[in-house]
Design a protein around this motif. Structure first.
Motif, short mmCIF file in Angstrom:
data_model
loop_
_atom_site.label_atom_id
_atom_site.label_comp_id
_atom_site.label_asym_id
_atom_site.label_seq_id
_atom_site.Cartn_x
_atom_site.Cartn_y
_atom_site.Cartn_z
N VAL A 10 16.80 1.77 -4.00
CA VAL A 10 17.78 1.45 -5.05
C VAL A 10 19.02 0.81 -4.43
CG1 VAL A 10 19.29 2.41 -6.83
CG2 VAL A 10 16.98 3.30 -6.56
N ASP A 11 19.53 1.41 -3.35
CA ASP A 11 20.75 0.91 -2.73
C ASP A 11 20.55 -0.49 -2.15
OD1 ASP A 11 21.94 3.29 -3.37
OD2 ASP A 11 21.61 4.21 -1.41
N ARG A 12 19.39 -0.72 -1.52
CA ARG A 12 19.12 -2.03 -0.94
C ARG A 12 19.03 -3.10 -2.03
NH1 ARG A 12 20.32 -2.51 4.38
NH2 ARG A 12 19.56 -0.71 5.54
N ARG A 13 18.38 -2.75 -3.13
CA ARG A 13 18.26 -3.72 -4.22
C ARG A 13 19.62 -4.05 -4.82
NH1 ARG A 13 18.13 -3.00 -9.49
NH2 ARG A 13 17.69 -0.76 -9.36
N LYS A 14 20.45 -3.01 -5.03
CA LYS A 14 21.78 -3.23 -5.58
C LYS A 14 22.63 -4.07 -4.63
CE LYS A 14 21.46 -0.75 -9.35
NZ LYS A 14 21.66 -1.34 -10.70
N ALA A 15 22.52 -3.78 -3.31
CA ALA A 15 23.30 -4.53 -2.32
C ALA A 15 22.89 -6.00 -2.30
CB ALA A 15 23.14 -3.91 -0.93
N ALA A 16 21.61 -6.26 -2.58
CA ALA A 16 21.11 -7.63 -2.62
C ALA A 16 21.44 -8.33 -3.93
CB ALA A 16 19.60 -7.65 -2.38
N ASP A 47 1.86 -4.21 2.22
CA ASP A 47 2.32 -5.58 2.03
C ASP A 47 3.70 -5.62 1.37
OD1 ASP A 47 0.00 -6.49 3.15
OD2 ASP A 47 -1.03 -6.79 1.24
N ASN A 48 3.89 -4.78 0.37
CA ASN A 48 5.18 -4.76 -0.31
C ASN A 48 6.29 -4.19 0.57
OD1 ASN A 48 4.50 -5.93 -2.82
ND2 ASN A 48 3.56 -4.01 -3.50
N LEU A 49 5.95 -3.23 1.43
CA LEU A 49 6.95 -2.70 2.36
C LEU A 49 7.45 -3.78 3.31
CD1 LEU A 49 5.51 0.83 3.27
CD2 LEU A 49 7.62 0.35 2.03
N PHE A 50 6.51 -4.57 3.86
CA PHE A 50 6.92 -5.67 4.75
C PHE A 50 7.72 -6.72 3.98
CE2 PHE A 50 3.45 -4.14 7.54
CZ PHE A 50 4.15 -4.11 8.74
N ALA A 51 7.31 -6.97 2.73
CA ALA A 51 8.03 -7.95 1.91
C ALA A 51 9.44 -7.48 1.61
CB ALA A 51 7.26 -8.22 0.62
N LEU A 52 9.59 -6.17 1.32
CA LEU A 52 10.92 -5.62 1.05
C LEU A 52 11.81 -5.68 2.29
CD1 LEU A 52 9.90 -2.50 -1.08
CD2 LEU A 52 11.29 -4.42 -1.88
N ALA A 53 11.24 -5.34 3.44
CA ALA A 53 12.02 -5.37 4.68
C ALA A 53 12.49 -6.79 4.98
CB ALA A 53 11.18 -4.81 5.83
N ALA A 54 11.60 -7.78 4.77
CA ALA A 54 11.98 -9.17 5.02
C ALA A 54 13.02 -9.64 4.01
CB ALA A 54 10.73 -10.04 4.95
N LEU A 55 12.86 -9.23 2.76
CA LEU A 55 13.80 -9.64 1.71
C LEU A 55 15.20 -9.08 1.95
CD1 LEU A 55 14.26 -11.01 -1.05
CD2 LEU A 55 13.57 -8.86 -2.12
N TYR A 56 15.28 -7.82 2.41
CA TYR A 56 16.58 -7.18 2.65
C TYR A 56 17.09 -7.41 4.07
CZ TYR A 56 15.42 -4.72 -1.67
OH TYR A 56 15.09 -4.40 -2.97
N ASP A 57 16.30 -8.13 4.88
CA ASP A 57 16.69 -8.45 6.27
C ASP A 57 16.97 -7.19 7.08
OD1 ASP A 57 17.16 -10.10 8.42
OD2 ASP A 57 19.27 -10.42 7.94
N VAL A 58 16.06 -6.22 6.99
CA VAL A 58 16.16 -5.00 7.77
C VAL A 58 14.80 -4.75 8.42
CG1 VAL A 58 17.94 -3.99 6.31
CG2 VAL A 58 15.54 -3.55 5.80
N SER A 59 14.79 -3.87 9.41
CA SER A 59 13.53 -3.51 10.03
C SER A 59 12.76 -2.54 9.12
CB SER A 59 13.77 -2.85 11.39
OG SER A 59 14.44 -1.61 11.23
N LEU A 60 11.47 -2.43 9.38
CA LEU A 60 10.66 -1.53 8.58
C LEU A 60 11.09 -0.08 8.79
CD1 LEU A 60 8.32 -1.43 6.60
CD2 LEU A 60 6.76 -1.20 8.52
N ASP A 61 11.45 0.26 10.03
CA ASP A 61 11.91 1.62 10.31
C ASP A 61 13.19 1.94 9.56
OD1 ASP A 61 9.82 2.24 11.95
OD2 ASP A 61 10.83 1.62 13.79
N GLU A 62 14.09 0.96 9.50
CA GLU A 62 15.35 1.19 8.79
C GLU A 62 15.12 1.35 7.30
OE1 GLU A 62 19.84 -0.81 8.52
OE2 GLU A 62 18.26 -1.72 9.74
N LEU A 63 14.14 0.61 6.77
CA LEU A 63 13.82 0.73 5.35
C LEU A 63 13.19 2.08 5.05
CD1 LEU A 63 13.73 -0.76 2.59
CD2 LEU A 63 11.42 -1.50 3.21
#
Length: 306
Positions: A10-16, A47-63
């Motif tokens: 939620v926070d990542r989406r709002k920040a974006a 696939d969606n996890l990698f897409a979300l990490a790329a979209l928010y410009d964060v690592s997968l671990d951070e997500l």
């Protein structure tokens, strides 16, 4: 998926600066899927996890875990990654176990806010920096009040969505109105949109009150209290005709008028003529006609999209 990760999404989406609809469009998924991720009902696939990490410009671990992975140079065997994964698995198992209980689950954090889930009632409340979320999973209702305005959504495919925008406009079921007054002028109290003034005027007319007066008049003057009850079946027919005038959907007109006519005819044969058999057979045709009309609408929609 644990509550902490759901809140991070939620926070990542709002920040974006993305809405659930915008994020769903970028990922190629439905808005309901995004809503379920953020309510901890389901988890994004790989696939969606990698897409979300790329979209928010964060690592997968951070997500996934909320912070970047520890430096691998400090530990030769990579035990830090294993320990972090174990802790995350334990937290997820604990959250899933808590969700299975009958008592409300409460999570309070300075960064995440207050999160309360009641499994018995299917209700969820979150109060955080991004606003206030209230969700009822059983009724399929969601309310969000935050910096972006007010958002009310019934989550179901045939439900309604209401959103206030920053420019003062209001969006209801994808239709944007310049103000609440304009929305009120074009919609009825059920959120139904009218395409024509005739359709709105037809729906606004107090036809049930007219039927009541007609029933009382027939009963008092002619004493036909029993037969007068059949006037009730005119009410759904009246509104079905109004919907047909406004939208020109013949299948919906038939789907509403036929059951009312069939039930009225059966009651007349049974109560007035004493012949419930074989008049009851017409009741069997009601679901058949409904299914046929829905099939016709589906075929017509597919033909228009093609």
């Amino acid at each position: 998926m644990d509550l902490a990760m759901a809140q991070r999404l939620v926070d990542r989406r709002k920040a974006a600066g993305l809405s659930q609809e915008a994020l769903a469009a970028q990922l190629g998924v439905s808005r309901q899927a995004v809503s379920k991720w953020e309510r901890s009902e389901s988890s994004p696939d790989t696939d969606n996890l990698f897409a979300l990490a790329a979209l928010y410009d964060v690592s997968l671990d951070e997500l996934l875990y909320g912070e970047a992975a520890n430096d691998a140079d400090d530990l030769e065997d990579g035990s830090a990654d294993t320990e972090t994964a174990d802790v995350a698995d334990e937290a997820e198992d604990s959250a899933e176990h808590a969700d299975c209980g009958d008592k409300p689950l409460v999570d309070i954090s300075l960064t995440r806010g207050i999160h309360v889930i009641d499994p018995n009632k299917g209700e969820e409340v979150h109060v955080g920096w991004s606003g206030i979320y209230v969700t009822n999973k059983r009724k399929g209702e969601e309310v969000h009040v935050g910096p972006g305005g007010v958002h009310i959504d019934t989550l179901e495919d045939d439900g309604h969505s209401v959103r206030t925008n920053d420019d003062g406009t209001v969006t209801i079921d994808g239709e944007t109105f310049s103000s609440w007054k304009e929305a009120h002028d074009k919609l009825d109290h059920h959120g139904k949109y009218f395409h024509t003034k005739v359709g709105r005027a037809w729906n606004k007319f107090p036809f049930p009150a007219l039927v009541t007066l007609a029933y009382l008049a027939l009963g008092i003057v002619y004493g036909t209290w029993g037969m007068g009850l059949f006037l009730v079946f005119l009410v759904p027919v009246y509104y079905a005709i109004g919907d047909f005038i406004d939208r020109r959907h013949l299948s919906k007109l038939i789907e509403c008028v036929y059951p009312a006519a069939a039930i009225a005819w059966f009651l007349y044969m049974w109560l007035c003529l004493g012949q419930p058999h074989p008049a009851w057979a017409i009741l069997i045709t009601i679901p058949i006609v409904k299914a046929l009309m829905r099939w016709c609408r589906k075929q017509w929609k597919c033909r228009k999209q093609a």
